[in-house]
Motif scaffolding. Structure first.
Motif, mmCIF file in Angstrom:
data_model
loop_
_atom_site.group_PDB
_atom_site.id
_atom_site.type_symbol
_atom_site.label_atom_id
_atom_site.label_comp_id
_atom_site.label_asym_id
_atom_site.label_seq_id
_atom_site.Cartn_x
_atom_site.Cartn_y
_atom_site.Cartn_z
ATOM 1 N N LEU A 1 10.701 -25.959 79.277
ATOM 2 C CA LEU A 1 10.125 -25.749 77.963
ATOM 3 C C LEU A 1 9.388 -24.414 77.912
ATOM 4 O O LEU A 1 8.629 -24.076 78.816
ATOM 5 C CB LEU A 1 9.148 -26.872 77.627
ATOM 6 C CG LEU A 1 8.314 -26.680 76.367
ATOM 7 C CD1 LEU A 1 9.179 -26.830 75.129
ATOM 8 C CD2 LEU A 1 7.152 -27.666 76.341
ATOM 9 N N VAL A 2 9.615 -23.678 76.819
ATOM 10 C CA VAL A 2 8.848 -22.460 76.561
ATOM 11 C C VAL A 2 7.804 -22.745 75.479
ATOM 12 O O VAL A 2 6.613 -22.520 75.673
ATOM 13 C CB VAL A 2 9.765 -21.306 76.117
ATOM 14 C CG1 VAL A 2 8.940 -20.081 75.767
ATOM 15 C CG2 VAL A 2 10.783 -20.986 77.200
ATOM 16 N N ALA A 3 8.285 -23.244 74.343
ATOM 17 C CA ALA A 3 7.372 -23.549 73.244
ATOM 18 C C ALA A 3 8.057 -24.514 72.296
ATOM 19 O O ALA A 3 9.279 -24.500 72.156
ATOM 20 C CB ALA A 3 6.975 -22.281 72.485
ATOM 21 N N VAL A 4 7.260 -25.344 71.638
ATOM 22 C CA VAL A 4 7.793 -26.305 70.685
ATOM 23 C C VAL A 4 6.826 -26.416 69.519
ATOM 24 O O VAL A 4 5.615 -26.224 69.696
ATOM 25 C CB VAL A 4 8.029 -27.678 71.347
ATOM 26 C CG1 VAL A 4 6.718 -28.297 71.797
ATOM 27 C CG2 VAL A 4 8.797 -28.610 70.437
ATOM 28 N N ILE A 5 7.376 -26.708 68.339
ATOM 29 C CA ILE A 5 6.550 -26.841 67.142
ATOM 30 C C ILE A 5 7.032 -28.044 66.343
ATOM 31 O O ILE A 5 8.235 -28.271 66.192
ATOM 32 C CB ILE A 5 6.592 -25.541 66.307
ATOM 33 C CG1 ILE A 5 5.646 -25.629 65.110
ATOM 34 C CG2 ILE A 5 8.011 -25.186 65.871
ATOM 35 C CD1 ILE A 5 5.434 -24.279 64.418
ATOM 36 N N ALA B 1 4.334 -23.469 77.238
ATOM 37 C CA ALA B 1 4.251 -23.442 78.684
ATOM 38 C C ALA B 1 3.063 -22.566 79.076
ATOM 39 O O ALA B 1 2.776 -21.562 78.409
ATOM 40 C CB ALA B 1 5.530 -22.879 79.277
ATOM 41 N N ASP B 2 2.380 -22.939 80.146
ATOM 42 C CA ASP B 2 1.211 -22.165 80.569
ATOM 43 C C ASP B 2 1.562 -20.704 80.819
ATOM 44 O O ASP B 2 0.755 -19.803 80.561
ATOM 45 C CB ASP B 2 0.616 -22.773 81.843
ATOM 46 C CG ASP B 2 -0.107 -24.086 81.579
ATOM 47 O OD1 ASP B 2 -0.330 -24.828 82.549
ATOM 48 O OD2 ASP B 2 -0.431 -24.371 80.400
ATOM 49 N N SER B 3 2.775 -20.468 81.306
ATOM 50 C CA SER B 3 3.177 -19.109 81.675
ATOM 51 C C SER B 3 3.330 -18.180 80.482
ATOM 52 O O SER B 3 3.374 -16.957 80.662
ATOM 53 C CB SER B 3 4.482 -19.150 82.466
ATOM 54 O OG SER B 3 5.515 -19.740 81.691
ATOM 55 N N VAL B 4 3.421 -18.722 79.277
ATOM 56 C CA VAL B 4 3.633 -17.865 78.096
ATOM 57 C C VAL B 4 2.467 -17.907 77.113
ATOM 58 O O VAL B 4 2.475 -17.175 76.115
ATOM 59 C CB VAL B 4 4.941 -18.227 77.361
ATOM 60 C CG1 VAL B 4 6.122 -18.223 78.325
ATOM 61 C CG2 VAL B 4 4.836 -19.559 76.634
ATOM 62 N N LYS B 5 1.485 -18.742 77.382
ATOM 63 C CA LYS B 5 0.344 -18.850 76.468
ATOM 64 C C LYS B 5 -0.344 -17.495 76.305
ATOM 65 O O LYS B 5 -0.582 -16.783 77.277
ATOM 66 C CB LYS B 5 -0.660 -19.878 76.988
ATOM 67 C CG LYS B 5 -0.239 -21.309 76.771
ATOM 68 C CD LYS B 5 -1.275 -22.283 77.318
ATOM 69 C CE LYS B 5 -0.826 -23.731 77.112
ATOM 70 N NZ LYS B 5 -1.775 -24.704 77.696
ATOM 71 N N GLY B 6 -0.635 -17.153 75.066
ATOM 72 C CA GLY B 6 -1.277 -15.880 74.775
ATOM 73 C C GLY B 6 -0.314 -14.725 74.626
ATOM 74 O O GLY B 6 -0.711 -13.644 74.182
#
Length: 122
Positions: free
Chosen positions: A47-51, A60-65
């Motif tokens: 998972l990267v991001a979901v809405i 995902a923590d790795s892409v936050k911000g």
């Protein structure tokens, strides 16, 4: 049936930006979640991001911000703005539509796009 068509992948230098877009088409009544996953050869899809339809997001923590997901419910589209890209972001990115209800049907299903390559050079 439902088709998810992605666009926006490509090659970018580290620190650069890309925007991925995905459009869902078909006899869609509603979609619960839309999101982006990525996969590197030999690894599981992650998972990267979901809405959600209400606008709640999860990253995902790795892409936050660095990444931002947005959605247009009326057009059944989802965008992923990727900033400050890193070489470790290199992967095939897949669009996902979850809990899709088709017009006239009662069951919800999940659909995937064909994937778009994102390559970040160092």
């Amino acid at each position: 049936q439902v088709q998810l068509v992605e666009s926006g992948g490509g090659l970018v230098q580290a620190g650069g930006s890309l925007r991925l877009s995905c459009a869902a088409s078909g006899s869609i009544f509603s979609i619960n979640t839309m999101g982006w996953y990525r996969q590197v050869p030999g690894n599981q899809r992650e998972l990267v991001a979901v809405i959600t339809g209400g606008g709640s997001t999860n990253y995902a923590d790795s892409v936050k911000g660095r990444f931002a997901i947005s959605r247009d419910n009326a057009k059944n589209t989802v965008l992923l703005q990727m900033n400050s890209l890193k070489p470790e972001d290199t992967a095939v990115y897949y669009c996902n539509a979850g809990g899709v209800l088709l017009s006239g049907l009662a069951d919800r299903h999940e659909y995937w796009g064909q994937g778009t390559q994102v390559t970040v050079s160092s």
